[in-house]
Enzyme design. Structure first.
Site, PDB file in Angstrom:
ATOM      1  N   GLU B  97      -7.326  -8.686   4.293  1.00  0.00           N
ATOM      2  CA  GLU B  97      -6.108  -8.971   4.746  1.00  0.00           C
ATOM      3  C   GLU B  97      -6.174  -9.887   6.173  1.00  0.00           C
ATOM      4  O   GLU B  97      -5.283 -10.490   6.404  1.00  0.00           O
ATOM      5  CB  GLU B  97      -5.754  -7.601   4.959  1.00  0.00           C
ATOM      6  CG  GLU B  97      -5.119  -6.975   3.490  1.00  0.00           C
ATOM      7  CD  GLU B  97      -6.030  -6.307   2.772  1.00  0.00           C
ATOM      8  OE1 GLU B  97      -7.178  -6.340   3.206  1.00  0.00           O
ATOM      9  OE2 GLU B  97      -5.958  -6.066   1.547  1.00  0.00           O
ATOM     10  N   HIS B 167      -0.581   3.675  -1.590  1.00  0.00           N
ATOM     11  CA  HIS B 167       0.519   2.845  -2.447  1.00  0.00           C
ATOM     12  C   HIS B 167       1.766   3.290  -2.223  1.00  0.00           C
ATOM     13  O   HIS B 167       2.543   3.166  -3.149  1.00  0.00           O
ATOM     14  CB  HIS B 167       0.155   2.815  -3.726  1.00  0.00           C
ATOM     15  CG  HIS B 167      -1.443   2.378  -4.141  1.00  0.00           C
ATOM     16  ND1 HIS B 167      -2.688   3.300  -4.106  1.00  0.00           N
ATOM     17  CD2 HIS B 167      -1.895   1.249  -4.504  1.00  0.00           C
ATOM     18  CE1 HIS B 167      -3.576   2.766  -4.307  1.00  0.00           C
ATOM     19  NE2 HIS B 167      -3.266   1.518  -4.481  1.00  0.00           N
TER      20      HIS B 167
END
Lengths: 449, 363
Positions: B97, B167
């Site tokens: 990322e 999540h």
């Protein structure tokens, strides 16, 4: 770990299997032909580990490679000039330096040295807040900058002011930035030595280490799409190479095939941390090949070798549209910064022995060896540089600070309501308490918001 | 656009039932025409996909990249884009990322539009340094010489019923604390398209959070042509004079549900404000509403302490102090990591909202 994505992957796999079972009837023949290459080498199949992650020979011997027990052969260091300035006979010099180019390189290195010396002293006298010198790394930075073209985008760490000088940034511009006056294009917002220049393709320095490395990759990738005949070059130290951004950048550059030069200044120290506490592999160069990145190690005190290595790396990167890693070995013979006393963590004889190996003096000897330099030129150059630096400091000091309103501009392209409100509050505060205005800052006009 | 938005509002109604959305669409055709404009029925995922396609179409210097973006993305938001625009412009990156956002900053610094995807907002934190120290500050620190305004970072966020710790998160407040960034979260397909196109065009780096629970559960008529919704502007989703309900992203349908129920059961008329952009946010819109109603309930999925609701409450309290009839309330996630089996008790729900509305209206 990412179970939702694994679920999606599972679905994809299932879908692909269904497709291939339907497709087999049609494409069975081609499929077999494709596999035939393997079948022919029945024996080879046993000798090959044929995984998507790696197609490699197998072995029935359990063996470890690397680590302290069995380190790989270290990468050699490319060197063209002996410490005394003598050229090494029979050396491979694909890009010899002309008298004109070497003179410009030498003049830049001397200018850098003189500027570093006087700016450092000026900071110690409290004329501005902070400074960092390039002592011991002048040849690395100027030699590499000379091997780039003016359109190559430079992403630097902070000890590369020599590259800016090489490109024509003036000592006055350097001084204006250090004082944060109204002539500083950075509008006095960043600490001294955080230089930047759009016209010289030198991206503005930020303090966070390693962050510029993936930026260089992104810019290089965009330049490749443009069909540009330039690339991106990024500088960083051996310490910054421990950051995650180094790993990300090398891996991205390799997989996305971005023409970027990673130029590492391995000067042995990250503030007080010696390289033994920074890494245990073969320096920074040792990592390049494992990313699939072409790599070269060079004597960073040898300007001729640095110039040649970077010229050749640049040609390779442009030809293949791929990254190259260049590790320049040198020694940080100055303190880390004006906030650091390096005698607290390293022996003074170590420092003095390295100071004696001054790369600028080495290049001067090499030039003298070519019959291109003499004592008189030396004295004139140093005297002129000294005068220029002192004049730049005096001039920068007398320039007012940028207006207070610049505190709020450029946060966004235009000022949102909250910044307008806060700007008005600060201006009102200063009207009531003018003594709070920073020294040298003009009294603010009405806000423009 | 505002007028159309109002018209469109009537095309859609959503019902919240326990842990999943049910929705009914009053339009029966796949394309419709309102005021001479073509519309297509689209999920939030379709709308994002269409916005990306149109952004890539309109400017050859626009790139889309991230983990698994090439084959269409794990949520299918980039479906078909690589086939159409090629591997140079729509591509997978290595799984990093900080690399994705750092690379995007560099792409943007070259004057390209970089639309980066972070697979889940939960995984944006490795890129926090690149967003906060680099993308956000580049224009300011260089005096305008360099900027990363072409960067848009898309990230699916919010609860999904069973996403557990990593999540489910809604990290918007970490970013609203960062001058230089814009932070956007749409709550409908139409807004998703208009706001994403605006974010890509905006000359500032934008973090664009997509409530993944809504990717496929909400369908709406969305204009077929490219259009933008202004950043920094809230939308009043329902008018009312008794209490102001403020939310964004996935809490907006909850607020609508709660408003409908208290109207029916208690005769309380709630005004629902969808902030849409959290930085810079539309304080004028909320102030105008609270000045009228005198009461405020703010709701978000993220933990309550230092969540963006705190900013809304503080600012509105200062601006509307003498017009407030009751203390502003927050209905938010708990101050715990996002739990798995206790998700329904962690999150704001219609019931919790109704409780808060009744409490504030009783005072």
């Amino acid at each position: 770990m990412r179970f939702l994505s694994s679920l999606s992957r599972l679905r994809l796999v299932l879908r692909t299997e269904q497709l291939s079972s339907v497709g087999n009837a049609h494409f069975g023949l081609e499929h077999r032909c494709f596999r035939a290459g393997y079948a022919e080498a029945e024996v080879a199949e046993e000798d090959t580990a044929d995984f998507p992650g790696a197609r490699v020979p197998t072995t029935s011997k359990l063996e470890f490679i690397g680590g302290a027990g069995k380190p790989p052969e270290p990468i050699q260091c490319y060197r063209l000039v002996r410490r005394n300035g003598e050229p090494i006979p029979g050396a491979e010099v694909p890009h010899p330096l002309s008298k004109e180019l070497s003179t410009k390189m030498y003049e830049t290195m001397v200018k850098l040295q003189v500027m570093d010396l006087i700016f450092y002293e000026a900071q110690r006298q409290g004329r501005f807040s902070f400074y960092m010198t390039s002592n011991g790394e002048e040849a690395t930075v100027v030699g590499s900058a000379a091997a780039l073209t003016d359109q190559d985008q430079i992403f630097a760490q902070y000890r590369e002011q020599g590259a800016l000088l090489w490109r024509g940034f003036t000592l006055q511009q350097m001084a204006d930035q250090c004082f944060g006056n109204e002539l500083d294009p950075g509008k006095g917002r960043q600490m001294p030595i955080h230089y930047g220049s759009q016209s010289l393709a030198f991206h503005t320095i930020s303090s966070s280490l390693g962050t510029q490395l993936p930026h260089a990759v992104g810019t290089a990738y965009a330049m490749k799409l443009e069909g540009s005949d330039s690339l991106a070059a990024t500088y960083f130290g051996d310490g910054a190479a421990s950051e995650g951004d180094f790993h990300a950048a090398l891996n991205f550059a390799a997989t996305l095939e971005a023409p970027v030069l990673f130029i590492c200044r391995n000067n042995g120290w990250a503030i007080s941390t010696p390289v033994e506490e920074q890494y245990r592999g073969d320096g920074i160069a040792g990592r390049g090949p494992s990313y699939g990145v072409a790599t070269v190690r060079v004597d960073g005190g040898d300007a001729l070798a640095v110039y040649n290595a970077v010229r050749a790396s640049r040609a390779l990167a442009m030809e293949r549209r791929q990254p190259v890693l260049i590790e320049c070995l040198s020694y940080r013979s100055g303190h880390h910064s004006t906030s650091d006393d390096s005698s607290k963590y390293r022996a003074s004889d170590e420092i003095s022995s390295w100071k004696a190996r001054d790369p600028v003096a080495r290049f001067q000897s090499w030039m003298a060896h070519q019959g291109w330099w003499d004592e008189e030129s030396e004295q004139q150059l140093r005297l002129a540089a000294r005068r220029e630096v002192l004049a730049a400091l005096d001039a920068a000091e007398s320039v007012p600070k940028p207006p207070l309103t610049e505190m709020f501009t450029d946060v966004y392209d235009s000022m949102p309501w909250n910044l307008c409100e806060q700007q008005e509050e600060v201006l009102e505060y200063v009207r009531q308490h003018p003594e709070e205005l920073p020294a040298g800052m003009p009294f603010p006009d009405a806000a423009k918001c | 656009m505002k007028l159309l938005s109002g018209l469109l509002g009537k095309h859609v109604s959503m019902a919240w039932s326990g842990t999943s959305f049910a929705f009914s669409l009053h339009s029966s055709t796949t394309t419709a025409e309102v005021c001479g404009q073509e519309f297509k029925r689209a999920t939030l995922c379709n709308a994002i996909n269409e916005a990306l396609r149109q952004a890539l179409e309109s400017d050859s210097r626009t790139l889309c990249f991230g983990e698994d973006v090439g084959f269409g993305g794990v949520f299918r938001c980039t479906d078909g884009l690589q086939d159409r625009f090629g591997r140079d412009r729509v591509f997978n990156t290595p799984l990093s990322e900080q690399g994705i956002v750092g690379f995007g900053v560099g792409v943007a610094a070259r004057g390209f539009k970089a639309v980066a995807e972070i697979q889940f907002a939960d995984y944006i934190f490795p890129a926090f340094d690149q967003l906060v120290n680099e993308a956000a500050k580049m224009r300011f620190r260089s005096g305008g010489l360099f900027e990363a305004g072409g960067l848009t970072v898309r990230a699916p966020c919010g609860a999904v019923g069973h996403g557990g710790h990593y999540h489910s998160q809604s990290p918007e407040a970490f970013f609203t604390h960062c001058p230089g960034l814009k932070v956007v979260m749409p709550s409908s397909p139409r807004d998703a398209k208009g706001l994403l196109l605006a974010a890509i065009q905006d000359p500032n780096p934008v973090v664009f959070f997509e409530p993944k629970m809504m990717y496929r559960t909400v369908v709406e008529d969305v204009p077929s042509e490219p259009f933008t919704e202004p950043l920094g502007t809230a939308a009043v989703r329902r008018e009312g004079g008794d209490v102001t309900l403020v939310g964004w992203g996935p809490t907006v349908p909850l607020l609508m549900q709660a408003a409908a129920q208290v109207a029916k059961q208690d005769g309380i008329e709630a005004e629902v404000v969808d902030l849409r952009t959290l930085l810079p946010w539309d304080a004028d819109c909320v102030e105008a509403s609270v000045s009228k109603t005198g009461r405020l309930v703010v709701s978000h999925e993220a933990p309550v302490t230092s969540g963006f609701g705190a900013e809304v409450v503080a600012r509105v309290t200062r601006r509307c102090f003498f017009r407030l009839e009751a203390p502003p309330l927050r209905v938010c996630g708990q101050d715990t990591p996002f739990p798995l089996v206790c998700e329904p008790l962690y999150l704001p729900t219609v019931k919790k909202l109704i409780g808060a509305i009744r409490e504030t209206c009783r005072v």
